[in-house]
Design an enzyme around this catalytic site. Structure first.
Site, mmCIF file in Angstrom:
data_model
loop_
_atom_site.group_PDB
_atom_site.id
_atom_site.type_symbol
_atom_site.label_atom_id
_atom_site.label_comp_id
_atom_site.label_asym_id
_atom_site.label_seq_id
_atom_site.Cartn_x
_atom_site.Cartn_y
_atom_site.Cartn_z
ATOM 1 C CD GLU A 13 -2.400 2.504 -3.376
ATOM 2 O OE1 GLU A 13 -3.471 3.080 -3.584
ATOM 3 O OE2 GLU A 13 -1.802 2.579 -2.296
ATOM 4 C CG ASP A 24 -1.823 1.074 1.404
ATOM 5 O OD1 ASP A 24 -2.759 1.120 0.597
ATOM 6 O OD2 ASP A 24 -1.660 1.907 2.315
#
Ligand code: GLC
Length: 552
Positions: free
Chosen positions: A243, A201
């Site tokens: 990401e 993330d």
């Protein structure tokens, strides 16, 4: 140890929000056992790898991306044993499982942060503290609708702390070697349970540096290379998916290797999402012009041979419009989010099907683009049946509603009384569960579900779609996008009419003169073999077809 197979290069990913998928114990929240029960469904759809959104202990300010304990499971979702059982049962069916690794920040309720506030060792410098909130002023605010600053005052410690997302999500301090090691320990713990990797993330923001925008810094890449080295050495079967919501040239370094030589293996992430291509698929469709897609592909650098893009149409967040120009953003908002409530931060909080008014032709066209362009596609749960959204729910909750399994009690999601569900079901006349659900679509061989399952199958049987070079065939009509994927002797051509009107087209297929045509997906007849003249045809509104050129 050598790194294992490159399975992810032709895999199809399925992004799954555990709370929404299936409730096994009737408490109104989906859980890990519920996912285990539905694995046969995923195997039938044909996907290769499930990406589970975070299931760690969390106060759920950011729906689990605010982690308050790295070594457990949120009680709503079950136990660590349930997690292990899910991974085992998935593997038994040939499915892989990855989950989120949130490196950048924790919850403010995490014991590390609580200790850091009190200056307790060894946690004093685990977070980014400052006497002034004037540092790193060039860093943008990401959650612009709710966060006035990237600094929040902590009265207990008497200092500000740094956070790129919600104030309840303090950023970890990667200048501290103890933090670097701590997160490697977290990673090893989950991989030791048999997990197949991580969706990492928000990786661009790990480090801060004065005078920069605090994104993509060299220190960040150096640490991420260390993470990959651990994977390569100790868990060679696992993958890391980044990401990094950035322009292609800024994402390229996240793969590592040598930017001038794709034969040099990547040594950072195996995969990274291709964020900029996503809004351009919607732009090209809305404008009935292939140029936005062609332009971003031109701007996309080649990757190391062992790397792959990950592509998607929608996910659990707003449809982000960070990687478009100001003018394009306003065009997208005007076209796809007329109602102000549909907008969130720099994006659009709507699901795939409502974005195209539930129009089957445009839905299929978007999926066809997703499945035939570069990268490994990701399906967001529920989008395989064209689920709807609820823009009146707060934050991004409107695209995280319960999975619609059937037309029965709670859409087959949960046995709980309806008022105990974590979220209202979608029940409107267009997308409500009585109309849009898995059972109905599986029973109908012409449903969207079957079309998507066919596309998934096609990717498995045609390596060119995962591994192949991707070229755009020159066609004069700009409403037509013809994609050629070539891998060794395998050639797949996918032609799309982006327009709502019939479009005349001249396809120059002479390079494949003499080869046999095999239709993979097509609503029309083709001659058995390719002649030596350009092929003239009129494409129907939103028509698409996939052909394979086979040596005779
Ligand atoms: C990522 C996640 C998003 C989350 C944010 C902060 O962008 O996709 O859901 O809010 O990181 O962790």
């Amino acid at each position: 140890m050598a790194e294992a197979s490159l399975w992810y290069k032709d895999a199809v990913f399925y992004e799954l929000y555990v709370r929404a998928f299936c409730d096994s114990n009737g408490d109104g929240h989906g859980d890990l056992r519920g996912v285990s029960r539905r694995l046969d469904y995923l195997a039938e759809l044909g996907v290769d790898c499930i990406w589970l959104l975070p299931t760690y202990p969390s106060p759920l300010v950011d729906d689990g991306y605010d982690i308050s304990g790295h070594y457990g499971i949120h009680p709503d979702y079950g136990t660590l044993d349930d997690f292990k059982e899910l991974v085992r049962a998935a593997h038994e069916r040939g499915l892989r499982v990855i989950t989120d690794l949130v490196l950048n920040h924790t919850s403010d309720q995490h014991p590390w942060f609580q200790a850091s506030r009190r200056r307790q060792e060894p946690y004093t410098d685990y977070y980014v503290w400052s006497d002034s909130d004037h540092r790193y002023r060039e860093a943008r605010i990401i959650f612009i609708d709710t966060q006035p600053s990237n600094w929040t005052w902590d009265s207990l410690r008497g200092q500000y702390y740094w956070h790129r997302f919600y104030g309840e999500q303090p950023d970890l301090n990667y200048d501290n070697p103890a933090v670097q090691d701590e997160m490697l320990r977290v990673m090893r713990f989950w991989l030791d349970l048999g997990l197949d990797g991580f969706r990492a993330d928000a990786v661009p923001y790990l480090y801060e540096s004065e005078g920069t925008n605090c994104e993509n810094l060299p220190e960040t890449h150096a640490y991420l290379k260390r993470v990959r080295a651990v994977i390569a050495e100790e868990y060679p079967q696992a993958i890391l998916l980044a990401e990094a919501n950035q322009w292609p040239e800024d994402v390229r370094p996240y793969f590592g290797g040598n930017p001038r030589d794709p034969s040099v293996p990547g040594d950072e992430f195996h995969m990274s999402f291709h964020f900029p291509v996503m809004p351009r698929l919607f732009m090209a469709l809305g404008r009935e012009d292939r140029e936005p897609i062609v332009e971003i592909l031109r701007r996309t650098p080649p990757l190391p041979f062992n790397s792959q893009w990950c592509t998607f149409l929608r996910n659990h967040d707003e449809l982000t419009l960070e990687m478009v120009t100001e003018e394009e953003r306003h065009w997208m908002w005007n076209y796809y989010a007329r109602e102000p409530r549909m907008r969130l931060n720099l994006g659009i909080r709507r699901r795939l099907a409502p974005l195209v008014d539930g129009d089957r032709c445009r839905l299929e066209l978007l999926y066809s683009l997703l499945f035939t362009l570069i990268g490994s596609p990701t399906i967001y749960y529920g989008d395989e049946i064209g689920m709807g959204d609820n823009i009146w729910l707060p934050d991004r909750n409107g695209v995280r509603t319960p999975m619609q399994w059937d037309a029965g009690h709670n859409a087959g999601f949960s046995d709980a009384p309806p008022d105990r569900l974590y979220s209202p079901l979608i029940a409107d006349s267009d997308f409500g569960y009585e109309r849009v659900n898995v059972a109905a679509q599986r029973a109908d061989p012409y449903s969207l579900w079957h079309t998507i399952a066919n596309m998934v199958r096609m990717r498995k049987t045609h390596r060119a779609l995962g591994w192949g070079a991707c070229e755009i065939l020159p066609v004069t009509n700009s409403a037509v996008l013809a994609i050629v994927r070539t891998h060794g002797a395998e050639v797949v051509l996918a032609v799309h009419n982006l327009s709502s009107q019939p479009q005349p087209t001249l396809l120059d297929l002479r390079p494949w003169h003499g080869l046999r045509i095999e239709a993979l997906f097509a609503q029309r007849e083709f001659p058995g073999s390719l002649g030596d003249k350009p092929c003239a045809l009129t494409l129907q509104p939103y028509e698409y077809f996939w052909l394979q050129m086979v040596p005779t």
